[in-house]
Structure formats: C-alpha cells, structure tokens
Enzyme design. Structure first.
Site, mmCIF file in Angstrom:
data_model
loop_
_atom_site.group_PDB
_atom_site.id
_atom_site.type_symbol
_atom_site.label_atom_id
_atom_site.label_comp_id
_atom_site.label_asym_id
_atom_site.label_seq_id
_atom_site.Cartn_x
_atom_site.Cartn_y
_atom_site.Cartn_z
ATOM 1 N N LYS A 1 1.001 -1.134 -0.038
ATOM 2 C CA LYS A 1 0.024 0.012 -0.016
ATOM 3 C C LYS A 1 0.750 1.285 0.003
ATOM 4 O O LYS A 1 1.895 1.285 0.683
ATOM 5 C CB LYS A 1 -0.786 -0.005 1.153
ATOM 6 C CG LYS A 1 -1.684 1.107 1.407
ATOM 7 C CD LYS A 1 -2.525 1.158 2.805
ATOM 8 C CE LYS A 1 -3.270 2.615 3.115
ATOM 9 N NZ LYS A 1 -4.121 2.707 4.127
ATOM 10 N N GLU B 1 -9.254 10.941 13.222
ATOM 11 C CA GLU B 1 -8.571 9.953 13.450
ATOM 12 C C GLU B 1 -7.643 10.256 15.142
ATOM 13 O O GLU B 1 -6.454 10.795 14.731
ATOM 14 C CB GLU B 1 -7.669 9.476 12.486
ATOM 15 C CG GLU B 1 -6.876 8.204 12.900
ATOM 16 C CD GLU B 1 -6.211 7.543 11.377
ATOM 17 O OE1 GLU B 1 -5.580 6.476 11.538
ATOM 18 O OE2 GLU B 1 -6.394 7.987 10.479
ATOM 19 N N GLU C 1 -12.093 10.382 -4.068
ATOM 20 C CA GLU C 1 -12.402 10.371 -2.568
ATOM 21 C C GLU C 1 -11.650 11.444 -2.288
ATOM 22 O O GLU C 1 -11.879 12.120 -1.260
ATOM 23 C CB GLU C 1 -11.227 9.053 -2.537
ATOM 24 C CG GLU C 1 -11.232 8.900 -0.590
ATOM 25 C CD GLU C 1 -10.571 7.658 -0.371
ATOM 26 O OE1 GLU C 1 -9.786 7.473 0.707
ATOM 27 O OE2 GLU C 1 -10.909 6.560 -0.673
#
Length: 392
Positions: free
Chosen positions: A144, A194, A374
């Site tokens: 990733k 977060e 996104e």
C-alpha cells in the site's frame, strides 16, 4: 474518572469551551485544541521544542506534579523539525458538547471569492495513482502507498481562522479540531477524525481509520454506501494493514491489548470511514502518550506498507512537501498523559493563502478515478468551512 483536562483545577473552575475558542487568536505562540475529552487554549512560549524525543525528556524533568504540557505538531517526514512548545499560559475546558452556550457558527461569507489552484492537477494525480498501482503489481513486498494532493485557495485578507474553527467544530463535533503554529506566520488548522493514541493513567486507546466512502445527501444512497464500505474487499484489506501495524507497534508497550476482529463505521459530515478502536493497559507507567505516538507514527493509513518503500514512492510521486500534513498533532503532560491525533482534514493558513491537503490509500485494487474522487470528497470539510461546496 478525572481527566487530564481536570487534573489541576476543580471542575467548577473550568471555563466553557466556547470561551476558549473566543479567546483564541492565531499567532506563533498560540494553540487551540478541541476534542471529545476536552478543550485546550495555549498562549506564550516558555520553551520551543523541535525534537519530539527532547519533548518527552523535558516533560519527565518537569516532574509528575507539574502543570506543564507540551503542545503542537510533528511532521510526516523523519528528521524534520517539530513545531512543539511548552506554553507559559494554559487554559482548560470541557468538551464542546458539554458547553450549553456554544452556539452554531455563522455561515462563511457568501461574497468571498476564492481562487483555486490544484497541485498537482487532477489528471496528474490520477496518473500518479495509476503508476502506484502498476508498481504494486510488480513488487510483491509493496502492499500500500498513500498518495496526497493539495488545493491552494487564496483570497484578499485570507481566512478568518477562529470563525473557520467554529464552523469545523459544528460540522464534526465528535472529531478533533486544532489550530497550532506551523512555522513563521503560518498556522496549521484542521478537524481530524483519527485518534492516533491517547493515554489516561495506564489506559491506552488508538482508533485507526482506513477505507473510506463519500457521504451522500440522499439518505438511502448514503446508507447504501456505508453498507458497501463494510463489505468492500479492497477497503477491508487496506484497513487490515493499518490495524495490524497499530497492534504490532503497541504490543511492546501494552498488556491486555484488545483488537476487534472486524471494523465498524465512523461517520463525519463528508465521509464514512472504516474504524477500529484498539485498547490496552500500559505496561510501564514511564511510557508517555508522546512516546506511544512516536512509536506508532506513521501508520499505513497515512504512509503505506512497508513504510520505507512507501515513503520513497511518496517522494517520487507527490510534487509538494507534506510538512506537517499526515504528521501528528496534540498535547502531552508531565505525568505522561496526552492525546495525539493524525494530522488529517487540515490546511496551512498564511496571509491570503490556504493550502488544503487530502490523500487516499492506494492498493493493488485501486481505481485512479475513484481515488481522485475520494480526495475531492475529503476536501469538502474545508471547502464548506470557507463557503465553497466543491473544488473548481
């Protein structure tokens, strides 16, 4: 249980959160933090700290009975100077949700015209995502990489930062809203969803997020998107990378680590996120919240897996310096308690300019157009705060 915000003052003596926001003024020696556990306003610099490791030692030297804290931001890249300081004056309040007089924010001025400049251009970003997907397919060890883009906004006179903070808090009252010095006359302002890590006594909590879907104004479609995110193999795999990294980073420091098997959903005004709350009991009371934050940073949610290779690709494919974006922002006190969040949904404000940041996690199954969309959805948090609905 007494929180770190209450530890040195009786609860009745605490001012309201709205009072602290009203008193905040952007400056190289001022900071404002608001979250679900409380609100902080820091003013004046007793000592500036550019090395986070020095900050942990400094807090230990102050002693556990000290009221001193360190507050500010740590950058994404290792070796870069942190923007931390010990304030001369610190005021505490409870959470915004507990302030009955915290009124809705005034809307952003409708007549303000913002010039928008994307860096890189949208198609260039999509091409970078496609290149990352190609490299992921070629390299079995690369799982990733997180790629970001920026949107430069400018208008004469710049943004009214206290008013922007007010709107950000009301848009996502359960998030972590912040304004801290970013060097020179710049201010890092944001509303991150977060929590990287918090420490209260021996209780440790981390709430990694990875895997996202844009919200929708139509209720049925919004719920469909949420349900699809919970079943998305691509997003569940991306989320699992992050949760496993958090578990491995905290394991040397914590007993009784609890890691749920499946994520839940966390909702902000703009996005749905896959969310896992990891809890544990601190093994050594000498380990501070900042120590834990440095052990966790950066997670795969903001960098990638493996970390070093992902960082190399970020440097190759992103045509700008992240600086404090995807770093860490928060506070820690002399007893080791503290709260550090991932520096997301943020912007750097200086003069007439406001630079917005947004990123997306790229895995082998990523679609460049979807990742571009996104990041556009993530920009909406700040676009709304300045009176814009979409990037031009």
């Amino acid at each position: 249980m007494t929180t770190a915000f209450e530890a040195h003052e009786a609860p009745a003596a605490l001012p309201a959160a709205g009072d602290l926001l009203a008193a905040y003024r952007p400056s190289p020696s001022g900071a404002f933090l608001a979250g679900p556990t409380g609100t902080l306003l820091a003013r004046g610099v007793d000592r500036a700290v550019t090395d986070p490791a020095t900050a942990t030692a400094l807090l230990r030297d102050l002693g556990p009975d000290s009221t001193g804290v360190v507050i500010g931001a740590i950058p994404f890249a290792p070796g870069r100077p942190a923007r931390l300081f010990v304030p001369t004056d610190l005021r505490r309040a409870g959470p915004v949700a507990e302030d009955p007089f915290f009124e809705p924010a005034a809307p952003a001025p409708a007549d303000r015209i913002w010039r928008q400049t994307p860096v890189p251009a949208p198609q260039v970003y999509a091409d970078a995502v496609a290149e990352a997907v190609r490299l992921l397919a070629e390299d079995p060890e690369l799982a990733k990489v997180v790629l970001a883009r920026t949107l430069e906004l400018s208008t004469p006179g710049g943004a009214d930062l206290p008013a922007m903070l007010h709107r950000l808090i009301h848009r996502d009252p359960s998030g972590y809203t912040f304004a801290v010095p970013a060097g020179g006359d710049a201010t890092l302002v944001g509303a991150s969803p977060e929590l990287l890590v918090s420490r209260r006594g021996r209780a440790v909590v981390s709430n990694p997020l990875a895997g996202s879907a844009a919200r929708c104004g139509d209720l049925a479609e919004d719920l469909r998107r949420a349900a699809a995110l919970l079943e998305s193999p691509k997003d569940l795999a991306e989320h699992a990378f992050v949760v496993d990294a958090v578990r491995r980073a905290l394991a040397p420091y914590c007993d009784d680590l609890v890691v749920p098997e499946r994520p839940t959903l966390l909702r902000t005004a703009a996005m749905w996120h896959l969310s896992t709350t990891v809890t544990g009991t601190l093994r050594d009371p000498g380990t501070s919240a900042l120590d834990l934050a440095l052990a966790l940073h950066p997670t795969p949610a903001v960098c990638g897996t493996p970390t070093d290779r992902a960082r190399e690709l970020i440097a190759e494919l992103e045509p700008f310096d992240r600086d404090l974006y995807t770093g860490v922002v928060g506070w820690g006190d002399a007893r080791g308690d503290g709260e550090w969040v991932v520096t997301l949904r943020c912007a750097e404000a200086e003069g007439d300019r406001l630079r917005l940041y947004a990123g997306a996690g790229v895995v082998a199954a990523s679609d460049p157009a979807a990742e571009l969309a996104e990041t556009g959805a993530k920009f909406r948090t700040f676009l709304h705060a300045v009176g814009l609905e979409n990037a031009s």
